[in-house]
Design a protein around this motif. Sequence first.
Motif, short mmCIF file in Angstrom:
data_model
loop_
_atom_site.label_atom_id
_atom_site.label_comp_id
_atom_site.label_asym_id
_atom_site.label_seq_id
_atom_site.Cartn_x
_atom_site.Cartn_y
_atom_site.Cartn_z
N THR A 154 -55.46 -109.15 -54.63
CA THR A 154 -56.65 -108.28 -54.26
C THR A 154 -57.11 -108.05 -52.39
O THR A 154 -57.44 -108.94 -52.18
N VAL A 155 -56.95 -107.28 -51.58
CA VAL A 155 -57.75 -107.01 -50.17
C VAL A 155 -58.67 -106.40 -50.21
O VAL A 155 -58.42 -105.47 -50.83
N TYR A 156 -59.73 -107.27 -49.94
CA TYR A 156 -60.95 -106.47 -49.52
C TYR A 156 -61.44 -106.35 -48.09
O TYR A 156 -61.19 -107.20 -47.34
N ASP A 157 -61.79 -105.14 -47.84
CA ASP A 157 -62.14 -105.09 -46.23
C ASP A 157 -64.05 -104.43 -47.01
O ASP A 157 -64.59 -103.35 -47.68
N ASP A 158 -65.19 -105.03 -46.11
CA ASP A 158 -66.17 -104.65 -45.93
C ASP A 158 -66.92 -103.39 -45.02
O ASP A 158 -67.78 -103.47 -44.78
N GLY A 159 -65.75 -102.48 -44.83
CA GLY A 159 -65.72 -101.90 -43.74
C GLY A 159 -66.84 -100.66 -44.40
O GLY A 159 -67.30 -100.72 -45.03
N VAL A 160 -66.62 -99.32 -43.75
CA VAL A 160 -67.54 -98.00 -43.95
C VAL A 160 -67.10 -97.69 -45.01
O VAL A 160 -67.59 -96.78 -46.23
N GLY A 161 -65.81 -97.63 -45.63
CA GLY A 161 -65.25 -98.08 -47.35
C GLY A 161 -64.81 -95.88 -46.83
O GLY A 161 -64.43 -95.47 -45.84
N MET A 162 -64.84 -95.35 -48.19
CA MET A 162 -64.61 -94.16 -48.34
C MET A 162 -65.50 -93.32 -48.80
O MET A 162 -64.89 -94.05 -50.26
N HIS A 205 -70.05 -96.47 -48.02
CA HIS A 205 -70.76 -97.45 -47.07
C HIS A 205 -70.92 -98.50 -47.32
O HIS A 205 -71.84 -99.77 -47.57
N VAL A 206 -69.55 -99.24 -48.38
CA VAL A 206 -69.62 -100.22 -48.94
C VAL A 206 -67.95 -101.33 -48.86
O VAL A 206 -68.55 -102.31 -48.27
N GLY A 207 -66.80 -100.72 -48.28
CA GLY A 207 -66.31 -101.12 -48.36
C GLY A 207 -64.82 -100.43 -49.81
O GLY A 207 -64.96 -100.31 -50.51
N THR A 208 -64.32 -101.42 -49.12
CA THR A 208 -62.67 -100.86 -49.58
C THR A 208 -61.34 -101.94 -50.41
O THR A 208 -62.06 -102.98 -50.22
N SER A 209 -61.67 -101.94 -51.47
CA SER A 209 -60.03 -103.30 -52.25
C SER A 209 -58.78 -102.27 -52.14
O SER A 209 -59.39 -101.20 -52.98
N VAL A 210 -57.93 -103.39 -52.19
CA VAL A 210 -56.23 -102.83 -52.13
C VAL A 210 -55.92 -103.91 -53.18
O VAL A 210 -55.82 -104.89 -52.86
#
Length: 86
Positions: free
Chosen positions: A2-10, A61-66
């Motif tokens: 799993t790759v996490y991105d703590d950006g703006v999310g969707m 506003h939290v992030g995204t995980s793939v």
Amino acid sequence: MTVYDDGVGMNAEKLLELNQMLADEKLKGETRKHVGLKNVHDRLQSLFGQSYGLKINSMHHVGTSVQFKMPIMKEGLRHAESHTGR
């Protein structure tokens, strides 16, 4: 994996659209938005089966995980399968 991105999310609507695109069989081979994600997802499923592929989760506003899901293969098993035609 799993790759996490703590950006703006969707938002939920965009997330639903993205996951529906991954699951849509009609989109195979067509040029669409997110073609790279779709190609990786389809390749994983063609190699390992329908229970594998990409799954995307996100909160605005939290992030995204793939999640990149594929089986763990042992070197000896892979070598033996190549000689039996599997």
